[in-house]
Motif scaffolding. Structure first.
Motif, PDB file in Angstrom:
ATOM      1  N   MET A 122      18.942   2.743 -11.480  1.00  0.00           N
ATOM      2  CA  MET A 122      18.628   2.665 -12.891  1.00  0.00           C
ATOM      3  C   MET A 122      17.490   1.694 -13.126  1.00  0.00           C
ATOM      4  SD  MET A 122      22.353   2.782 -14.749  1.00  0.00           S
ATOM      5  CE  MET A 122      23.031   1.490 -13.749  1.00  0.00           C
ATOM      6  N   GLN A 123      17.522   0.607 -12.421  1.00  0.00           N
ATOM      7  CA  GLN A 123      16.492  -0.410 -12.594  1.00  0.00           C
ATOM      8  C   GLN A 123      15.125   0.145 -12.239  1.00  0.00           C
ATOM      9  OE1 GLN A 123      17.118  -3.911 -10.238  1.00  0.00           O
ATOM     10  NE2 GLN A 123      15.995  -5.187 -11.652  1.00  0.00           N
ATOM     11  N   GLN A 124      15.055   0.984 -11.209  1.00  0.00           N
ATOM     12  CA  GLN A 124      13.793   1.587 -10.805  1.00  0.00           C
ATOM     13  C   GLN A 124      13.259   2.508 -11.901  1.00  0.00           C
ATOM     14  OE1 GLN A 124      11.960   0.837  -8.471  1.00  0.00           O
ATOM     15  NE2 GLN A 124      13.016   0.423  -6.591  1.00  0.00           N
ATOM     16  N   TRP A 125      14.139   3.281 -12.511  1.00  0.00           N
ATOM     17  CA  TRP A 125      13.706   4.263 -13.497  1.00  0.00           C
ATOM     18  C   TRP A 125      13.338   3.609 -14.820  1.00  0.00           C
ATOM     19  CZ3 TRP A 125      18.564   6.520 -11.278  1.00  0.00           C
ATOM     20  CH2 TRP A 125      18.268   7.272 -10.150  1.00  0.00           C
ATOM     21  N   TYR A 126      14.038   2.567 -15.189  1.00  0.00           N
ATOM     22  CA  TYR A 126      13.778   1.915 -16.473  1.00  0.00           C
ATOM     23  C   TYR A 126      12.863   0.704 -16.353  1.00  0.00           C
ATOM     24  CZ  TYR A 126      17.331   4.883 -18.489  1.00  0.00           C
ATOM     25  OH  TYR A 126      18.047   5.965 -18.915  1.00  0.00           O
ATOM     26  N   MET A 141      25.076   3.426 -19.057  1.00  0.00           N
ATOM     27  CA  MET A 141      24.634   2.818 -17.794  1.00  0.00           C
ATOM     28  C   MET A 141      25.830   2.309 -16.994  1.00  0.00           C
ATOM     29  SD  MET A 141      21.100   0.829 -18.345  1.00  0.00           S
ATOM     30  CE  MET A 141      19.588   1.698 -18.640  1.00  0.00           C
ATOM     31  N   ARG A 142      26.789   1.700 -17.689  1.00  0.00           N
ATOM     32  CA  ARG A 142      28.007   1.248 -16.991  1.00  0.00           C
ATOM     33  C   ARG A 142      28.739   2.431 -16.383  1.00  0.00           C
ATOM     34  NH1 ARG A 142      28.697  -1.699 -21.549  1.00  0.00           N
ATOM     35  NH2 ARG A 142      30.382  -0.379 -22.276  1.00  0.00           N
ATOM     36  N   LEU A 143      28.852   3.505 -17.138  1.00  0.00           N
ATOM     37  CA  LEU A 143      29.549   4.694 -16.654  1.00  0.00           C
ATOM     38  C   LEU A 143      28.837   5.270 -15.428  1.00  0.00           C
ATOM     39  CD1 LEU A 143      31.809   6.791 -17.133  1.00  0.00           C
ATOM     40  CD2 LEU A 143      30.204   8.023 -18.585  1.00  0.00           C
ATOM     41  N   PHE A 144      27.508   5.377 -15.499  1.00  0.00           N
ATOM     42  CA  PHE A 144      26.732   5.890 -14.370  1.00  0.00           C
ATOM     43  C   PHE A 144      26.911   5.020 -13.129  1.00  0.00           C
ATOM     44  CE2 PHE A 144      22.854   6.081 -11.812  1.00  0.00           C
ATOM     45  CZ  PHE A 144      22.760   7.440 -11.579  1.00  0.00           C
ATOM     46  N   GLY A 192      29.478   3.247 -12.455  1.00  0.00           N
ATOM     47  CA  GLY A 192      30.883   3.136 -12.075  1.00  0.00           C
ATOM     48  C   GLY A 192      31.473   1.775 -12.401  1.00  0.00           C
ATOM     49  N   LEU A 193      30.931   1.136 -13.438  1.00  0.00           N
ATOM     50  CA  LEU A 193      31.396  -0.198 -13.832  1.00  0.00           C
ATOM     51  C   LEU A 193      32.162  -0.123 -15.138  1.00  0.00           C
ATOM     52  CD1 LEU A 193      28.078  -2.118 -13.074  1.00  0.00           C
ATOM     53  CD2 LEU A 193      30.139  -2.043 -11.656  1.00  0.00           C
ATOM     54  N   SER A 194      32.912  -1.170 -15.404  1.00  0.00           N
ATOM     55  CA  SER A 194      33.710  -1.252 -16.620  1.00  0.00           C
ATOM     56  C   SER A 194      33.733  -2.700 -17.091  1.00  0.00           C
ATOM     57  CB  SER A 194      35.132  -0.776 -16.329  1.00  0.00           C
ATOM     58  OG  SER A 194      35.991  -1.081 -17.400  1.00  0.00           O
ATOM     59  N   LEU A 195      33.872  -2.882 -18.377  1.00  0.00           N
ATOM     60  CA  LEU A 195      33.962  -4.234 -18.919  1.00  0.00           C
ATOM     61  C   LEU A 195      35.298  -4.891 -18.587  1.00  0.00           C
ATOM     62  CD1 LEU A 195      32.206  -3.840 -22.390  1.00  0.00           C
ATOM     63  CD2 LEU A 195      31.297  -4.880 -20.308  1.00  0.00           C
ATOM     64  N   ASP A 196      36.236  -4.097 -18.036  1.00  0.00           N
ATOM     65  CA  ASP A 196      37.518  -4.655 -17.607  1.00  0.00           C
ATOM     66  C   ASP A 196      37.371  -5.538 -16.373  1.00  0.00           C
ATOM     67  OD1 ASP A 196      38.616  -3.157 -19.628  1.00  0.00           O
ATOM     68  OD2 ASP A 196      39.369  -1.574 -18.302  1.00  0.00           O
ATOM     69  N   LYS A 197      36.281  -5.323 -15.623  1.00  0.00           N
ATOM     70  CA  LYS A 197      36.006  -6.089 -14.408  1.00  0.00           C
ATOM     71  C   LYS A 197      34.632  -6.728 -14.532  1.00  0.00           C
ATOM     72  CE  LYS A 197      38.841  -3.042 -11.621  1.00  0.00           C
ATOM     73  NZ  LYS A 197      38.871  -2.001 -10.635  1.00  0.00           N
ATOM     74  N   ALA A 198      34.340  -7.658 -13.644  1.00  0.00           N
ATOM     75  CA  ALA A 198      33.064  -8.379 -13.699  1.00  0.00           C
ATOM     76  C   ALA A 198      31.882  -7.430 -13.479  1.00  0.00           C
ATOM     77  CB  ALA A 198      33.038  -9.488 -12.654  1.00  0.00           C
ATOM     78  N   ILE A 199      30.845  -7.618 -14.267  1.00  0.00           N
ATOM     79  CA  ILE A 199      29.582  -6.896 -14.116  1.00  0.00           C
ATOM     80  C   ILE A 199      28.718  -7.729 -13.163  1.00  0.00           C
ATOM     81  CG2 ILE A 199      27.483  -6.133 -15.331  1.00  0.00           C
ATOM     82  CD1 ILE A 199      29.886  -4.490 -16.163  1.00  0.00           C
TER      83      ILE A 199
END
Length: 82
Positions: free
Chosen positions: A1-5, A22-25, A27-34
């Motif tokens: 994502m960083q490369q594209w944006y 972006m979180r979904l893509f 595989g991250l969630s606010l329930d766990k550390a970013i």
């Protein structure tokens, strides 16, 4: 994502907190550390060291082209006049 944006490491960290798609893509969630910006930086350098960033971009471009979507590499410039 960083490369594209073309986001800096701190901006990528902020985007992962603020943009649900972006979180979904990723595989991250606010329930766990970013991942923080230093972790993102280390991962980006790992990709670059092994030439994987370009390979991922090329593979994604080919997949999108085959799906009928054109993806190009370019620059975005803010031309806001105050």
């Amino acid at each position: 994502m960083q490369q594209w944006y073309n986001l800096s490491d701190p901006a990528m960290e902020d985007a992962l907190y603020e943009i649900a798609s972006m979180r979904l893509f990723a595989g991250l969630s606010l329930d766990k550390a970013i991942p923080d910006h230093s972790t993102i930086l280390k991962f980006r350098h790992l990709l670059e060291r092994h030439g994987l960033a370009r390979q991922i971009f090329d593979d994604a471009s080919q997949w999108l082209f085959e799906a009928g979507v054109l993806l190009k590499e370019d620059s975005l410039i803010d031309a806001t006049i105050f």
